[in-house]
Design an enzyme around this catalytic site. Structure first.
Site, PDB file in Angstrom:
ATOM      1  N   ASN A   1      62.337   2.310  84.425  1.00 41.29           N
ATOM      2  CA  ASN A   1      61.537   2.973  85.463  1.00 41.29           C
ATOM      3  C   ASN A   1      60.705   4.030  84.744  1.00 41.29           C
ATOM      4  OD1 ASN A   1      60.488   4.405  87.562  1.00 41.29           O
ATOM      5  ND2 ASN A   1      62.436   4.756  88.603  1.00 41.29           N
TER       6      ASN A   1
ATOM      7  N   ARG B   1      60.281  -1.244  87.212  1.00 38.26           N
ATOM      8  CA  ARG B   1      59.693  -0.754  88.450  1.00 38.26           C
ATOM      9  C   ARG B   1      58.196  -0.587  88.170  1.00 38.26           C
ATOM     10  NH1 ARG B   1      60.982   4.950  91.466  1.00 38.26           N
ATOM     11  NH2 ARG B   1      59.667   4.541  93.269  1.00 38.26           N
TER      12      ARG B   1
ATOM     13  N   ARG C   1      53.929  17.244  96.772  1.00 38.53           N
ATOM     14  CA  ARG C   1      52.773  16.526  97.348  1.00 38.53           C
ATOM     15  C   ARG C   1      52.581  16.923  98.807  1.00 38.53           C
ATOM     16  NH1 ARG C   1      54.645  10.678  95.698  1.00 38.53           N
ATOM     17  NH2 ARG C   1      56.219  11.655  94.396  1.00 38.53           N
TER      18      ARG C   1
ATOM     19  N   GLU D   1      67.722   1.890  93.566  1.00 35.89           N
ATOM     20  CA  GLU D   1      66.550   1.118  93.138  1.00 35.89           C
ATOM     21  C   GLU D   1      66.817   0.367  91.831  1.00 35.89           C
ATOM     22  OE1 GLU D   1      64.617   4.881  93.829  1.00 35.89           O
ATOM     23  OE2 GLU D   1      62.846   3.828  94.564  1.00 35.89           O
TER      24      GLU D   1
ATOM     25  N   HIS E   1      57.734   3.033  97.787  1.00 30.92           N
ATOM     26  CA  HIS E   1      59.209   3.102  97.889  1.00 30.92           C
ATOM     27  C   HIS E   1      59.791   1.762  98.341  1.00 30.92           C
ATOM     28  CE1 HIS E   1      59.185   7.768  98.356  1.00 30.92           C
ATOM     29  NE2 HIS E   1      59.533   7.417  97.134  1.00 30.92           N
TER      30      HIS E   1
END
Ligand code: ADP
Length: 404
Positions: A9, A94, A242, A380, A182
């Site tokens: 990732n 990913r 963010r 994940e 996501h």
């Protein structure tokens, strides 16, 4: 010798990696690690092992200017020379953007690598780092099959109205649309829903992935119907740094009236906003929750207010709600945030069991609640390992059928 899948990732300033045994079911990793602050002062954060295979230091020394490519190459060299009991059979990545083309994980080849490169302008801060990791492995071990799993792919089931913006058609045709992100996390949660929710798993479920990056996804029949992130990972909920949804007119004001440069505005929206911007203290929810500062309190309240608003919008487009699932760092660990998000939903019949919520139980709604509320830890990396094993297995079977 243990056959393993290397899961990678690769973020803008971090590189997470893990070794999983080859399996199409969720398993524990044999090794996990994370390098942070790449580009400034790279540090290996953690690496744990399993049974006798404990590994404490996969890198002897990380130079200050170590790139993602250097780290990946170095990791592979360690794997092949030092940790010889592991036999990598594939790498799973990913990859943030699969554009409109890729709705499933893919085995990387030269052709689809070119398509993935063409998506760099869609996710300039992330896509290139994902691809750099793939390229570094291709250069080092060209024979190792590599699989890309996309953050966008899970949302391809959404209808067109959910996906397009009201901008001139030529831009929509140029793929300036809502992709959502996501997706690997949502796919994992969807795969766990039946075990957790029983029959309600096939109903209308909102998954709140609340971490440093946060989003929500409305699932019907375990398929994505709507999600809060849009063209980029800036949209939707308030995040660590963010801004979440913002009026485009405000950005024009920053550029035209405040005289900020595009780079400055980008830095504000991605790195200086969200919980950090509102609190002026931290992007870390745990620190804010422990603070007495009213600005920290306001940041938390705004985070939850906007989450409730998003839930309302997702209920409206799904036409109802059967369950809410909390996941990721904040969703899995913060009883306070879950409470502040669920309390305003009392009109809907949402009621938490305070003890279950405080203790992070799997089911945190009361027996009277008409809506089930659950915590399901996301995974994940395991999802990428499973998708990689699935795909490699299918490829091998197809190859065997063809050559038989
Ligand atoms: P990322 O998006 O980087 O993967 P995570 O899913 O790990 O992020 O979530 C990180 C966030 O989870 C941080 O804001 C952290 O403070 C928050 N968090 C973790 N544990 C707790 C806790 N017990 N209470 C409140 N926030 C928590």
């Amino acid at each position: 010798m243990i056959d393993v899948v290397l899961v990678v990732n690769s973020g803008s300033s971090s590189l997470k990696f893990a070794l999983y045994p080859v399996s199409t079911e969720v398993t524990e990793p044999l090794m996990v690690g994370k390098v942070i602050r790449i580009g400034t002062d790279p540090q290996l954060m953690a690496s744990i092992g399993h049974e006798a295979l404990t590994v404490t230091e996969p890198f002897d020394h990380i130079p200050k200017d170590a790139t993602h490519e250097w780290l990946i190459t170095n990791l592979l060299e360690r794997l092949y020379s030092r940790y010889v009991s592991f036999h990598p059979v594939a790498a799973g990545h990913r990859v943030v953007h699969g554009g409109s083309e890729f709705h499933q994980p893919i085995v990387i080849n030269d052709d689809n690598m070119e398509i993935l490169k063409s998506y760099i302008p869609l996710a300039p801060l992330h896509q290139q780092h994902c691809l750099a990791a793939i390229q570094a492995i291709t250069d080092h071990s060209p024979e190792l099959p590599q699989v890309a799993c996309f953050d966008t792919a899970f949302h391809h089931t959404q209808n067109r109205l959910e996906k397009i913006y009201a901008i001139p058609r030529k831009y929509t045709e140029d793929e300036l649309i809502r992709y959502g992100f996501h997706g690997i996390s949502y796919q994992y949660i969807a795969s766990c829903l039946s075990a957790n929710l029983g029959k309600k798993a096939d109903g209308k479920v909102i998954v709140a992935h609340l971490g440093n990056g946060s989003s929500m996804c409305a699932l019907h029949n375990k398929r994505s119907v709507a999600t809060s992130m849009g063209f980029s990972t800036l949209d939707g909920l308030i995040m660590g740094t963010r801004c979440g949804s913002i009026d485009a007119g405000l950005i024009l004001n920053l550029l035209n009236e405040k005289g900020l440069s595009v780079d400055e505005v980008q830095d504000i929206l991605y790195n200086q906003s969200g919980l950090l911007g509102v609190s002026g203290i931290s992007n870390n929810m745990r620190i804010l929750a422990e603070s007495d500062d009213p600005k920290a309190k306001e940041a938390i309240e705004l985070f939850c207010y906007r989450a409730v608003k998003e839930i309302g919008s997702q209920i409206a487009v799904m036409g109802g709600l059967d369950a809410i699932v909390f996941t990721a760092g904040i969703g899995e660990n913060s009883a306070l945030i879950r409470k502040l998000i669920c309390e305003p939903l009392a009109w809907l019949g949402v009621e938490l069991d305070d003890n279950a919520n405080e203790n992070n139980h799997t089911k945190i709604s009361s027996d009277q609640s008409t809506i089930d509320v659950h915590i399901i830890p996301t995974n994940e990396q395991a999802m990428i390992a499973i998708s990689t094993c699935d795909l490699i297995d299918t490829e091998i079977q197809t190859f065997n059928r063809k050559s038989a």
